[in-house]
Design an enzyme around this catalytic site. Sequence first.
Site, PDB file in Angstrom:
ATOM      1  N   GLU A 121      33.038  22.982  29.406  1.00 21.44           N
ATOM      2  CA  GLU A 121      33.314  23.762  28.196  1.00 21.44           C
ATOM      3  C   GLU A 121      32.394  23.262  27.075  1.00 21.44           C
ATOM      4  O   GLU A 121      32.244  22.055  26.919  1.00 21.44           O
ATOM      5  CB  GLU A 121      34.770  23.601  27.757  1.00 21.44           C
ATOM      6  CG  GLU A 121      35.107  24.547  26.604  1.00 21.44           C
ATOM      7  CD  GLU A 121      36.592  24.507  26.206  1.00 21.44           C
ATOM      8  OE1 GLU A 121      37.361  23.728  26.789  1.00 21.44           O
ATOM      9  OE2 GLU A 121      36.945  25.261  25.309  1.00 21.44           O
ATOM     10  N   GLY A 261      37.797  14.408  22.984  1.00 23.12           N
ATOM     11  CA  GLY A 261      39.015  13.709  23.394  1.00 23.12           C
ATOM     12  C   GLY A 261      39.310  13.830  24.883  1.00 23.12           C
ATOM     13  O   GLY A 261      39.518  12.839  25.573  1.00 23.12           O
ATOM     14  N   ALA A 262      39.328  15.058  25.372  1.00 22.10           N
ATOM     15  CA  ALA A 262      39.687  15.291  26.764  1.00 22.10           C
ATOM     16  C   ALA A 262      39.381  16.737  27.115  1.00 22.10           C
ATOM     17  O   ALA A 262      39.041  17.531  26.238  1.00 22.10           O
ATOM     18  CB  ALA A 262      41.167  15.017  26.986  1.00 22.10           C
ATOM     19  N   ASN A 265      40.308  20.911  32.452  1.00 23.09           N
ATOM     20  CA  ASN A 265      39.913  21.514  33.735  1.00 23.09           C
ATOM     21  C   ASN A 265      41.116  21.722  34.645  1.00 23.09           C
ATOM     22  O   ASN A 265      41.966  20.851  34.760  1.00 23.09           O
ATOM     23  CB  ASN A 265      38.929  20.592  34.446  1.00 23.09           C
ATOM     24  CG  ASN A 265      37.891  20.018  33.526  1.00 23.09           C
ATOM     25  OD1 ASN A 265      37.174  20.764  32.871  1.00 23.09           O
ATOM     26  ND2 ASN A 265      37.827  18.709  33.433  1.00 23.09           N
ATOM     27  N   HIS A 297      48.687  17.903  25.108  1.00 23.36           N
ATOM     28  CA  HIS A 297      47.820  19.031  24.731  1.00 23.36           C
ATOM     29  C   HIS A 297      47.087  19.587  25.965  1.00 23.36           C
ATOM     30  O   HIS A 297      47.107  20.793  26.218  1.00 23.36           O
ATOM     31  CB  HIS A 297      46.831  18.564  23.668  1.00 23.36           C
ATOM     32  CG  HIS A 297      45.876  19.612  23.206  1.00 23.36           C
ATOM     33  ND1 HIS A 297      46.082  20.348  22.063  1.00 23.36           N
ATOM     34  CD2 HIS A 297      44.716  20.071  23.738  1.00 23.36           C
ATOM     35  CE1 HIS A 297      45.088  21.200  21.911  1.00 23.36           C
ATOM     36  NE2 HIS A 297      44.242  21.061  22.909  1.00 23.36           N
ATOM     37  N   GLU A 298      46.457  18.695  26.717  1.00 25.71           N
ATOM     38  CA  GLU A 298      45.697  19.175  27.883  1.00 25.71           C
ATOM     39  C   GLU A 298      46.642  19.775  28.919  1.00 25.71           C
ATOM     40  O   GLU A 298      46.328  20.779  29.548  1.00 25.71           O
ATOM     41  CB  GLU A 298      44.862  18.054  28.512  1.00 25.71           C
ATOM     42  CG  GLU A 298      43.928  17.312  27.548  1.00 25.71           C
ATOM     43  CD  GLU A 298      43.080  18.206  26.673  1.00 25.71           C
ATOM     44  OE1 GLU A 298      42.742  19.324  27.091  1.00 25.71           O
ATOM     45  OE2 GLU A 298      42.747  17.790  25.539  1.00 25.71           O
ATOM     46  N   HIS A 301      47.635  23.258  28.017  1.00 24.71           N
ATOM     47  CA  HIS A 301      46.573  24.237  28.249  1.00 24.71           C
ATOM     48  C   HIS A 301      46.720  24.937  29.601  1.00 24.71           C
ATOM     49  O   HIS A 301      46.158  26.005  29.811  1.00 24.71           O
ATOM     50  CB  HIS A 301      45.197  23.568  28.223  1.00 24.71           C
ATOM     51  CG  HIS A 301      44.530  23.578  26.872  1.00 24.71           C
ATOM     52  ND1 HIS A 301      44.496  24.692  26.058  1.00 24.71           N
ATOM     53  CD2 HIS A 301      43.847  22.615  26.197  1.00 24.71           C
ATOM     54  CE1 HIS A 301      43.817  24.406  24.957  1.00 24.71           C
ATOM     55  NE2 HIS A 301      43.422  23.152  25.000  1.00 24.71           N
TER      56      HIS A 301
HETATM   57  N1  B3K Z   1      39.001  22.271  25.358  1.00 24.13           N
HETATM   58  C1  B3K Z   1      38.508  20.934  25.147  1.00 24.13           C
HETATM   59  C2  B3K Z   1      37.434  20.845  24.111  1.00 24.13           C
HETATM   60  C3  B3K Z   1      36.118  21.269  24.611  1.00 24.13           C
HETATM   61  C4  B3K Z   1      35.042  21.008  23.580  1.00 24.13           C
HETATM   62  C5  B3K Z   1      33.715  21.538  24.009  1.00 24.13           C
HETATM   63  N2  B3K Z   1      32.673  21.139  23.114  1.00 24.13           N
HETATM   64  C6  B3K Z   1      39.609  19.992  24.794  1.00 24.13           C
HETATM   65  C7  B3K Z   1      40.793  20.574  24.160  1.00 24.13           C
HETATM   66  O1  B3K Z   1      40.761  21.188  23.128  1.00 24.13           O
HETATM   67  O2  B3K Z   1      41.844  20.442  24.718  1.00 24.13           O
HETATM   68 ZN    ZN Z   2      42.618  22.133  23.400  1.00 24.26          ZN
END
Ligand code: B3K
Ligand code: ZN
Length: 868
Positions: A121, A261-262, A265, A297-298, A301
Amino acid sequence: MQPKAKFRKDYRQPDFTVTDIYLDFQLDPQDTLVTSKLNIQRQNGTATHLRLDGHSFELISVKLNTQPFTQFQQTSDALILEIPVSYEQFELEIQTRLNPAQNTSLQGLYQSGDGICTQCEAEGFRQITYMLDRPDVLAKYRTKLTACKQKYPFLLSNGNRIAQGDLEDGRHWVEWEDPFFKPSYLFAVVAGDFDLLKDTFITMSGREVALEIYVDRGNLDRATWAMESLKRSMKWDEERFGLEYDLDIYMIVAVDFFNMGAMENKGLNIFNSKFVLANPQTATDEDYMGVESVIAHEYFHNWTGNRITCRDWFQLSLKEGLTVFRDQEFTSDLWSRSAKRIEDVRFLRTHQFAEDASPMAHPIRPEKVIEMNNFYTVTVYEKGAEVIRMLHTLLGENKFQEGMKLYVAENDGKAATCEDFVSAMERASGLDLAQFRRWYSQSGTPELTISDDYDEKHQIYRLHVSQYTPPTADQVEKVNLHIPLKVALYGENGQKIHLKYELSSVSDVLDVIHEHQTFEFHSVTQRPVPALLCDFSAPVRLDYNYTPAQLMTLVKFAENDFVRWDALQTLYFNELRTNLQRYQQAQPLRFSTELLEVLTLVLENANKETELTALTLSLPKETEFAESFKLIDPVGIAVAREFMQKTIAEALKERLLVCYNYNKLTNYQVVAEDMAKRALRNVCLSYLAFTDVGNGLVHKHYHNADNMTDMLAALNAATKAQLPCREQLLYDFENKWHQDGLVMDKWFNLQATRPDENVLELVQNLLEHRSFNFKNPNRVRALIGSFATQNPKAFHAIDGSGYRFLVDILMKLNDTNPQVAARIVEPLIKLSRYDTQRQTLMRRGLERLKGIDNLAPDLFEKIEKALK
Ligand code: B3K
Ligand code: ZN
């Protein structure tokens, strides 16, 4: 060639889509071979040009339906193929060669320590192979990884492990299949040698999910908190949102080299080790909270981001704003709601308001982007979460959850837009959100100006509310927004006044929709003190002319912790403002008796509300104060703030000492009550450091500490108050931890934020320190980033030395890691907030940067805007 901008209005559905991908990686740090088989389907009957994104690798071969194919053109960032119109569906096979060890951008496939990992990403997949690298192309992935078994015993990718085997040459292979359709940005690969922490989770429907956390060898004892956090997150998402995990395995890998941060995937999160590793000796209470919320948070997602993804990158806040809102709620439900709110508001006011006032101002759904990585911003994330929170306030929890259910039902497995979300909320609640939608397209921080009057005879109290959004760099014309304004009224003796219109009760959330509006409350028997914008019900600036006595009433009596904290903030800000003026006019500084009275009162009640006391007693940072000024005087603010700190310390020394001693703990535990005590005790210490007992107390605090929270608090107090013991303590710390990068980041941060006159020289020397590594983003942020953003007095030195230093660094970072460069250039592009002398110097620095060869689009976009 100048980088080109993309516009939201230009979105078009792709002519072709990819339905299935088979990827074969022959992994080697210097020489990785990737074979990709794409099943492609034509979407648009007449299209013959298939444009695949890709750069930064060597193309080996292309085959169409297994036959060598040459009808293509290769550009600097794409492969454009001529596909005969008769081909409705076909297979494209592409082979590429990569060098992960040389990839310092930390996007695509790169080496981190001894391992290899990916970051796709937003547009990193195209650094691995040619692909329709856009979030609205959803495909099924099967991935085979082959590598040296001894060096890389673990080979991981998304989904389920379906096969594995050993080869005769010492290599082994593993094949993975992800049953869910996903965009390329969620693809991940990890190869390496790790310690593995395993656990399981039983979902609400009774399925067992394997949980695996991979950390560097020797770090197993630092992974348990992350595992606990993961299980709490999974449970919470089931209970509060009814959302259950979908795969049979969930993996988290901690790596040391990571740009942010993280990353969420699918089934294989990759984390900056900073947000996984924690034990009492190496992590502070704050770190523990950080780990828990990023893990959450992850995980969240998986539904808001992965199952339902974004149609295009302009919609980023669809997943990020919503997921930040969800992780905030998670923390609020598990810990203290008011403390979490206070921290989030502090952060938003300092950083997001600053962004809105900067050349980078943009709506939470941007209209124009050059480099997508530049839009993972506090606006998209934190203001985005505020917009979701306002919806939650307007709808209430029940309707909001109905809206969520509808949103998920309609969009699961799809790439959606912000409009899809708002529309679901609108239909589920029956509310008209037409005006509310403007929050998505309008940038800038609205200002609410409020005055009031009281009609004693008729017992009517009126609030006159005006809204105004000042023009921003990206957008001059502004419209009226729908702003939920939460209020409460208090009588002089602290009793809460019931809100009524005629004889009936009315909501405490006022709908501000016009430029000027008056709200009337009936049966109000005395002139009330209004609590305005309770819980920060909207991301706006508030202007109401509170008297110190009114603020005192709120601090004493308001039911809502946020209101009490905020009232004290206003007192601090007023105090600073007055003294800054005195400083600028060369008058002696004076501290107001009212504020000291309030603080005395706060300390008297400290034992009853430990956590809130710690929060209210902490003086806002220089950067927080700075945000309330159009024109920032970094030196004056530092002087006035230090004066406040010293005066409070001297005046309340005895009380602070009592509180300090009272909150002593005997052993370290990560539980709310103890964390609050440590926080309060350490705030007291930070003041006491400025008194005559400071040196002895801080020295003892450091040596008695059995945990990082207390140890760091002592170091911080010692450096900020420039105590005699500071060099010895810093030396001791370095000696103990120099092999641990994450711990050393705390030390680098302290060094970079020292108030000492020669701090720049110290920072420059530290670039050669044995624990510093220019290729590691955490180190760069801890030393250089901290200096530029958290030491405004030194960074904005009037001789321009701070700016020159940063520009020299940025010139190097532009080549190695443009994404990190574009983060730490931020303080330099906010030039319009400073006097002309500083502006000239900042501009000169930016021009020097602009002149370099190969300026990356990341820096180009920001510099271009700043110089306009
Ligand atoms: N989605 C990723 C962040 C990606 C940043 C790309 N430059 C982490 C997050 O927001 O959970
Ligand atoms: Zn996020």
